[in-house]
Write an enzyme that holds these catalytic residues in place. Structure first.
Site, PDB file in Angstrom:
ATOM      1  N   GLU A 154       0.942  -1.181   0.147  1.00 60.02           N
ATOM      2  CA  GLU A 154       0.055   0.030   0.119  1.00 60.02           C
ATOM      3  C   GLU A 154       0.728   1.346   0.072  1.00 60.02           C
ATOM      4  O   GLU A 154       2.078   1.327   0.647  1.00 60.02           O
ATOM      5  CB  GLU A 154      -0.641   0.069   1.030  1.00 60.02           C
ATOM      6  CG  GLU A 154      -1.996  -0.506   1.352  1.00 60.02           C
ATOM      7  CD  GLU A 154      -2.840  -0.599   2.667  1.00 60.02           C
ATOM      8  OE1 GLU A 154      -2.729   0.344   3.199  1.00 60.02           O
ATOM      9  OE2 GLU A 154      -3.240  -1.910   3.079  1.00 60.02           O
ATOM     10  N   LYS A 214       2.273   4.472   1.573  1.00 62.42           N
ATOM     11  CA  LYS A 214       2.550   5.119   2.629  1.00 62.42           C
ATOM     12  C   LYS A 214       2.370   6.532   2.613  1.00 62.42           C
ATOM     13  O   LYS A 214       2.986   7.243   2.038  1.00 62.42           O
ATOM     14  CB  LYS A 214       3.924   4.749   3.224  1.00 62.42           C
ATOM     15  CG  LYS A 214       4.195   5.090   4.869  1.00 62.42           C
ATOM     16  CD  LYS A 214       5.590   4.626   5.098  1.00 62.42           C
ATOM     17  CE  LYS A 214       5.628   4.691   6.749  1.00 62.42           C
ATOM     18  NZ  LYS A 214       5.632   5.952   7.452  1.00 62.42           N
ATOM     19  N   ARG A 218      -1.825   9.434  11.441  1.00 65.06           N
ATOM     20  CA  ARG A 218      -2.631   8.202  11.783  1.00 65.06           C
ATOM     21  C   ARG A 218      -3.965   8.388  12.203  1.00 65.06           C
ATOM     22  O   ARG A 218      -3.828   9.088  13.564  1.00 65.06           O
ATOM     23  CB  ARG A 218      -1.909   7.050  12.362  1.00 65.06           C
ATOM     24  CG  ARG A 218      -2.592   5.715  12.227  1.00 65.06           C
ATOM     25  CD  ARG A 218      -1.492   4.770  12.399  1.00 65.06           C
ATOM     26  NE  ARG A 218      -2.083   3.286  12.272  1.00 65.06           N
ATOM     27  CZ  ARG A 218      -1.339   2.268  12.605  1.00 65.06           C
ATOM     28  NH1 ARG A 218       0.005   2.552  12.698  1.00 65.06           N
ATOM     29  NH2 ARG A 218      -1.853   0.913  12.754  1.00 65.06           N
ATOM     30  N   ARG A 251      -2.794   8.284  17.175  1.00 65.27           N
ATOM     31  CA  ARG A 251      -1.976   6.942  17.414  1.00 65.27           C
ATOM     32  C   ARG A 251      -1.528   7.082  19.055  1.00 65.27           C
ATOM     33  O   ARG A 251      -1.357   6.033  19.588  1.00 65.27           O
ATOM     34  CB  ARG A 251      -0.704   6.923  16.694  1.00 65.27           C
ATOM     35  CG  ARG A 251       0.293   8.039  16.601  1.00 65.27           C
ATOM     36  CD  ARG A 251       1.364   7.788  15.663  1.00 65.27           C
ATOM     37  NE  ARG A 251       2.299   6.674  16.193  1.00 65.27           N
ATOM     38  CZ  ARG A 251       3.462   6.182  15.546  1.00 65.27           C
ATOM     39  NH1 ARG A 251       3.756   6.488  14.358  1.00 65.27           N
ATOM     40  NH2 ARG A 251       3.933   5.179  16.437  1.00 65.27           N
ATOM     41  N   GLU A 303      -5.090   7.177   7.212  1.00 64.36           N
ATOM     42  CA  GLU A 303      -4.236   8.552   7.329  1.00 64.36           C
ATOM     43  C   GLU A 303      -4.748   9.549   6.771  1.00 64.36           C
ATOM     44  O   GLU A 303      -5.269   9.583   5.938  1.00 64.36           O
ATOM     45  CB  GLU A 303      -2.715   7.982   6.693  1.00 64.36           C
ATOM     46  CG  GLU A 303      -1.893   8.903   6.837  1.00 64.36           C
ATOM     47  CD  GLU A 303      -0.611   8.350   7.891  1.00 64.36           C
ATOM     48  OE1 GLU A 303      -1.035   7.326   8.816  1.00 64.36           O
ATOM     49  OE2 GLU A 303       0.421   9.337   8.088  1.00 64.36           O
ATOM     50  N   PHE A 312      -7.466   2.418   5.517  1.00 60.94           N
ATOM     51  CA  PHE A 312      -6.589   1.007   5.082  1.00 60.94           C
ATOM     52  C   PHE A 312      -6.812   0.126   5.942  1.00 60.94           C
ATOM     53  O   PHE A 312      -6.633  -1.115   5.737  1.00 60.94           O
ATOM     54  CB  PHE A 312      -5.286   1.476   5.006  1.00 60.94           C
ATOM     55  CG  PHE A 312      -4.495   2.060   6.367  1.00 60.94           C
ATOM     56  CD1 PHE A 312      -4.425   1.435   7.462  1.00 60.94           C
ATOM     57  CD2 PHE A 312      -4.080   3.538   6.287  1.00 60.94           C
ATOM     58  CE1 PHE A 312      -3.581   2.033   8.516  1.00 60.94           C
ATOM     59  CE2 PHE A 312      -3.493   3.946   7.339  1.00 60.94           C
ATOM     60  CZ  PHE A 312      -3.368   3.234   8.549  1.00 60.94           C
ATOM     61  N   ARG A 350       5.052  -4.029  17.263  1.00 58.33           N
ATOM     62  CA  ARG A 350       5.842  -3.736  16.000  1.00 58.33           C
ATOM     63  C   ARG A 350       6.261  -4.969  15.649  1.00 58.33           C
ATOM     64  O   ARG A 350       7.332  -5.331  15.961  1.00 58.33           O
ATOM     65  CB  ARG A 350       6.892  -2.661  16.298  1.00 58.33           C
ATOM     66  CG  ARG A 350       7.538  -1.849  15.293  1.00 58.33           C
ATOM     67  CD  ARG A 350       8.450  -1.328  15.587  1.00 58.33           C
ATOM     68  NE  ARG A 350       8.073   0.204  16.260  1.00 58.33           N
ATOM     69  CZ  ARG A 350       7.763   1.146  15.704  1.00 58.33           C
ATOM     70  NH1 ARG A 350       7.691   1.380  14.520  1.00 58.33           N
ATOM     71  NH2 ARG A 350       7.396   2.426  16.205  1.00 58.33           N
ATOM     72  N   LYS A 374       7.367  -1.147   6.657  1.00 55.80           N
ATOM     73  CA  LYS A 374       7.631   0.013   5.922  1.00 55.80           C
ATOM     74  C   LYS A 374       8.533  -0.035   4.823  1.00 55.80           C
ATOM     75  O   LYS A 374       9.774  -0.161   5.512  1.00 55.80           O
ATOM     76  CB  LYS A 374       7.171   1.260   6.802  1.00 55.80           C
ATOM     77  CG  LYS A 374       8.320   1.326   7.759  1.00 55.80           C
ATOM     78  CD  LYS A 374       8.060   2.372   8.657  1.00 55.80           C
ATOM     79  CE  LYS A 374       9.016   2.449   9.830  1.00 55.80           C
ATOM     80  NZ  LYS A 374       9.070   3.310  10.819  1.00 55.80           N
TER      81      LYS A 374
END
Ligand SMILES: Nc1ncnc2c1ncn2[C@@H]1O[C@H](COP(=O)(O)OP(=O)(O)OP(=O)(O)O)[C@@H](O)[C@H]1O
Length: 558
Positions: A250, A252, A257, A272, A302, A341, A417, A423
């Site tokens: 996707e 970025k 966010r 976030r 986003e 997303f 994470r 990313k």
């Protein structure tokens, strides 16, 4: 029997006196088991207080007591002026210890005290949040003075540390999760999952105390923000797709966010960091209310700021989020767009469905508009990884930050994470290269140079060495004006290719430095994109091959 605050303070002290994570875990687990027998009702409060909090993380409430107000309370209590206390604080460096000191020396302390209970401490502190208006500071002041006068000096130290949300006992969420699992003899993964989805460790503990089944029933709830799933860095598009298998690639977006919760006809926006920013971004609420049906849902996306429909720097949107006044004026000045997303709740919790199914549902239920879009994406696997590379190039060309590579079969893991979301973006550093050659374009670009050969300076040989051909990043206007300038500098022509006298410097962004036998430097750049013409630089300021090597070193360390 009501749990005394002093008991909790003893536990704080014990935890603080050991550096061992396991020992901390044992102490907490033992304490939780003990209160399960003596005062089970206190479990929720204790779990919060062990995190140094008085409100659960999803709550929008804030204690709102400043250091200044605490100093004022201590001043009233001790009769010492605030300046003296501030000086002392500068010496000690910890407001908690200063409080302990002041309360220990407080002559007015009563001899007969009713011991403070955990409930009393937490409810008193929670109540301070409700005071608003002109007298609110005074009311808050009185509440904390009341607590300090009923507290022992050690208790007072931790009351202050709770207010300032800095317990200094070295307990992280991980230790608490493990301790809860140990105390109630429930698998750690079960506790962890419930915490991830509910973002409420107190509730997890309260249920764990009763049964594992109740813990398993905990899930996400619209209205209560959850920690977002985070991304790791991808070392390279191809490698990452090979590792992940089925991948959603996707664009970025470079914005902020946002988690959008809709329940009971009301839409709320959270950042976030779980801050409620609904009021700062009223148009996003309007846009999403048109794009989504009026059912309970949680979606993620986003928000980016745009000018003439094109994305502009992320700083502009930060301005919007922090804004408390003139919101309508800003709304026109910095128009916003939402790229959705993910969807985590739609009439029921769906965070644990595979991403690909969540995405399909999102596409089905959302009506895209001028302001609400779906993120641009493609589904790829190791055989079709080039499509993700194309998406990357397109994303950079259209001023976005890079791409995300997400495991299409993975559930949503709040707050983690992990390896399921990566990313990939250009190296932050750019290189200032000199143009040493060019190639005429094709089709409608046949009159212009469509690609430039770029070189770096090699101090050893005192020559320019070729590094890369860059073709993206230029709009037609830039192509035309650069061609005009370059045509005057042509030294040699061979069909479509020309050699150019080194004179004009271009700043180039890229995603990776790779070894290459094709270029004289021995290296080349992946996905080069021209950012600007650096007429402000002199020829002796062209970047060197040494700089290239430095960037490579930094990139491998990151
Ligand atoms: N299509 C997308 N899917 C997921 N996240 C996206 C997307 N587009 C932009 N983002 C942003 O990228 C971030 C993912 O990177 P990461 O979780 O590492 O955050 P970060 O620490 O802020 O890093 P970065 O500075 O790279 O954004 C998300 O938090 C989100 O704000």
């Amino acid at each position: 029997m009501t749990l005394q605050y002093q008991k909790l303070v003893e536990v704080y002290e014990k935890i603080g006196s050991t550096a061992s994570r396991l020992q901390k875990q044992d102490i907490i687990a033992e304490f939780l088991s003990e209160i399960q027998q003596t005062d089970p009702e206190a479990t929720y409060d204790v779990t919060l207080l062990l995190q140094g909090k008085i409100f659960p993380p999803w709550s929008e409430k804030e204690i709102g007591i400043s250091t200044q107000l605490i100093i004022k309370a201590l001043s009233k209590l001790s009769g010492t002026n605030t300046k003296k206390l501030e000086d002392k604080l500068a010496q000690i460096g910890d407001l908690g210890e200063l409080t302990e000191d002041v309360v220990a020396n407080n002559k007015q302390q009563t001899f007969f005290q009713i011991p403070l209970s955990v409930r009393k401490v937490i409810t008193t502190l929670q109540r301070t949040e409700e005071f608003t208006g002109s007298k609110s500071q005074n009311k808050k002041l009185n509440q904390i003075i009341e607590l300090y006068t009923s507290a022992s000096s050690l208790e007072a130290k931790y009351i202050t540390r709770t207010i300032t949300e800095r317990l200094r006992i070295g307990v992280g969420e991980g230790t608490l999760v493990d301790a809860i699992a140990q105390a109630y003899n429930i698998n750690k993964e079960v506790i962890d999952r419930a915490y991830m989805l509910s973002n409420d460790l107190g509730e997890v503990a309260r249920r764990a105390m009763q049964s594992e089944e109740l813990v398993k029933e905990l899930t996400i709830t619209p209205g209560k923000p959850i920690k977002p799933m985070l991304a790791q860095l991808s070392p390279g598009i191809k490698d990452s797709i090979e590792e992940l298998g089925n991948v959603i690639a996707e664009t970025k977006y470079d914005g902020i966010r946002i988690q959008i919760h809709h329940t009971n006809n009301e839409t709320k926006l959270f950042t976030r960091r779980l801050e409620n920013v609904t009021e700062a971004l009223p148009e996003i609420v309007e846009y999403i209310d048109i794009a989504m049906p009026d059912v309970d849902y949680i979606i993620e996306g986003e928000i980016i700021a745009t000018r003439d429909g094109k994305p502009i720097s992320f700083q502009h949107i930060l301005q919007r989020v922090k804004r408390k006044h003139d919101i309508d004026k800003m709304r026109n000045k910095v128009p916003l767009k939402l790229f959705t997303f993910d969807i985590l709740y739609y009439e029921k919790p769906i965070a644990e469905l595979p991403l690909i199914e969540r995405r399909e549902l999102l596409e089905e239920v959302i009506t895209t508009t001028d302001h609400v879009n779906l993120s641009t994406m493609c589904v790829v696997n190791p055989e079709t990884y080039q499509e993700a590379e194309k998406l990357f190039e397109w994303s950079i060309e259209t001023n976005h930050e890079g791409i995300m590579l997400k495991n299409a079969d993975s559930p949503y893991s709040p707050g983690k994470r992990g390896k399921n979301m990566l990313k990939y973006k250009p190296v932050r550093e750019t290189l200032d290269c000199v143009i040493t050659g060019a190639t005429y374009g094709k089709g409608k670009r046949a009159k212009f140079f469509g690609s430039y050969q770029l070189s770096l300076y090699d101090p050893e040989t005192q020559t320019y060495k070729t590094l890369v051909h860059a073709a993206t990043g230029m709009d037609d206007e830039m192509l035309e004006s650069l061609t005009k300038r370059m045509e005057k500098l042509v030294i040699q022509q061979d069909e479509l290719n020309v050699k150019i006298k080194p004179e004009v410097i271009l700043e180039v962004a890229f995603s990776e430095i790779v070894e290459s036998s094709e270029y004289e430097t021995g290296y080349s750049l992946r996905f080069p994109a021209i950012k600007s013409v650096r007429d402000d630089l002199r020829l002796d300021e062209v970047d060197t091959t040494d700089k290239l090597k430095q960037i490579m070193q930094i990139a491998t360390k990151e």
